[in-house]
Design an enzyme around this catalytic site. Structure first.
Site, PDB file in Angstrom:
ATOM      1  N   PRO A  93       0.809  -1.222   0.000  1.00 22.95           N
ATOM      2  CA  PRO A  93       0.000   0.000   0.000  1.00 22.95           C
ATOM      3  C   PRO A  93       0.844   1.274   0.000  1.00 22.95           C
ATOM      4  O   PRO A  93       0.339   2.351  -0.325  1.00 22.95           O
ATOM      5  CB  PRO A  93      -0.814  -0.115   1.300  1.00 22.95           C
ATOM      6  CG  PRO A  93      -0.804  -1.554   1.647  1.00 22.95           C
ATOM      7  CD  PRO A  93       0.510  -2.084   1.156  1.00 22.95           C
ATOM      8  N   GLU A 120       0.971  -9.008   8.622  1.00 20.38           N
ATOM      9  CA  GLU A 120       0.912  -7.571   8.922  1.00 20.38           C
ATOM     10  C   GLU A 120       1.894  -6.773   8.080  1.00 20.38           C
ATOM     11  O   GLU A 120       1.733  -5.582   7.871  1.00 20.38           O
ATOM     12  CB  GLU A 120       1.211  -7.350  10.414  1.00 20.38           C
ATOM     13  CG  GLU A 120       0.885  -5.956  10.919  1.00 20.38           C
ATOM     14  CD  GLU A 120      -0.610  -5.663  10.915  1.00 20.38           C
ATOM     15  OE1 GLU A 120      -0.959  -4.472  10.903  1.00 20.38           O
ATOM     16  OE2 GLU A 120      -1.422  -6.614  10.939  1.00 20.38           O
ATOM     17  N   ARG A 158      -0.217  -8.797 -21.677  1.00 14.12           N
ATOM     18  CA  ARG A 158      -1.110  -8.469 -22.794  1.00 14.12           C
ATOM     19  C   ARG A 158      -0.528  -7.408 -23.725  1.00 14.12           C
ATOM     20  O   ARG A 158      -1.029  -7.206 -24.830  1.00 14.12           O
ATOM     21  CB  ARG A 158      -2.480  -8.043 -22.275  1.00 14.12           C
ATOM     22  CG  ARG A 158      -2.503  -6.705 -21.561  1.00 14.12           C
ATOM     23  CD  ARG A 158      -3.852  -6.454 -20.912  1.00 14.12           C
ATOM     24  NE  ARG A 158      -4.955  -6.569 -21.853  1.00 14.12           N
ATOM     25  CZ  ARG A 158      -5.355  -5.576 -22.653  1.00 14.12           C
ATOM     26  NH1 ARG A 158      -4.734  -4.419 -22.619  1.00 14.12           N
ATOM     27  NH2 ARG A 158      -6.378  -5.749 -23.477  1.00 14.12           N
ATOM     28  N   ASP A 173      -7.434   0.722 -25.403  1.00 20.00           N
ATOM     29  CA  ASP A 173      -7.706   0.604 -23.974  1.00 20.00           C
ATOM     30  C   ASP A 173      -7.824   1.973 -23.318  1.00 20.00           C
ATOM     31  O   ASP A 173      -7.192   2.945 -23.746  1.00 20.00           O
ATOM     32  CB  ASP A 173      -6.580  -0.162 -23.273  1.00 20.00           C
ATOM     33  CG  ASP A 173      -6.533  -1.629 -23.660  1.00 20.00           C
ATOM     34  OD1 ASP A 173      -7.550  -2.125 -24.166  1.00 20.00           O
ATOM     35  OD2 ASP A 173      -5.477  -2.252 -23.453  1.00 20.00           O
TER      36      ASP A 173
END
Length: 266
Positions: A93, A120, A158, A173
């Protein structure tokens, strides 16, 4: 291009690597993915990979030693097989948010060593000494880095030549520079009139006209409309980069006028 994935759960990657459009990239070795079970590098009868955090608190923290041993084994094998040096990526994060520009850049590179955290967190000393880049999928927390690693591998695979049936498919895209970084437009297929659970819905007539100029104008305006409504920062970025034409600006002005007339509740 080679990716070495350090994970506690290598079995999660099996179905992902064997199915879907991108499987041809993995099966052919065009995108070489190697899985490294972290417990193989843990010591003791229980192959322990985590322990309680210093200072107290909830959860467990992944030990630095097993991670470092596995990481070193990956680097040694890459070097022995002549693989080019590659960065070590931790999915966290705390990292830079994954976006098209980052994926497109990495799709041209040699690959990476991907570290999938759990519990954690990871002992910070391993991060400080071994990790080059931290990447986040967004402002939320997953149970582990495996899902993020699969998203990364999918996005990179991709973009490799020959992976998609239509070589120009990814050019359409959302976020692609070919679309000036805007969201993609809506898409329709048969039947022309669909009887849905809330009534009939028809394909926009312009898409049936065969007039390529009008179709392309409709698609451009839909991209602008969706981006302005859902992701207005993309409009700001396109404008700052000089990617919006006078016709684009006129259309956006019309949208803004219409929105102001409808009021804040629409």
């Amino acid at each position: 291009m080679r990716f070495d994935v350090i994970t506690l759960f290598p079995e999660l990657f099996g179905p992902f690597l064997q199915h879907g459009i991108n499987r041809r990239a993995f099966a052919s070795g065009q995108v070489d993915v190697r899985l490294w079970p972290l417990r193989d590098y843990a010591e003791g009868n229980y192959r322990r990979v985590d322990d309680r955090p210093f200072g107290g608190g909830p959860g467990m923290v992944m030990l630095a030693d097993p991670l470092a041993r596995c990481w070193q084994a990956v680097r040694e094998q890459r070097q022995a097989e002549g693989a080019p040096p590659a960065p070590t990526v931790l999915f966290s994060p705390l990292g830079r948010r994954m976006d098209h520009a980052l994926v497109a850049r990495e799709a041209q590179g040699p690959g990476a060593i991907l570290v999938c955290g759990r519990y954690e967190g990871i002992d910070q000393r391993f991060i400080d000494q071994c990790v080059d880049v931290q990447i986040s999928l967004g402002d939320f927390v997953l149970s582990g880095g495996e899902v993020a690693a699969m998203a990364w591998l999918d996005a990179v695979a991709r973009l490799q030549p020959g992976v998609l049936n239509d070589a120009g498919s990814h050019q359409q895209d959302s976020f692609n520079p070919a679309l000036d970084g805007l969201l993609d437009c809506p898409h329709y297929t048969r039947p022309e009139v669909w009887q849905g659970p809330r009534g009939q819905a028809a394909v926009p007539p312009v898409l049936l006209s065969g007039h390529h100029g009008q179709i392309e104008q409709w698609r451009r305006r839909e991209r602008l409309s969706l981006s302005a409504r859902l992701r207005p920062e993309l409009i700001d970025q396109a404008r700052a980069a000089g990617r919006l034409s006078p016709d684009d600006e006129r259309w956006l002005a019309l949208l803004q006028t219409a929105a102001s007339r409808q009021g804040p509740n629409h």
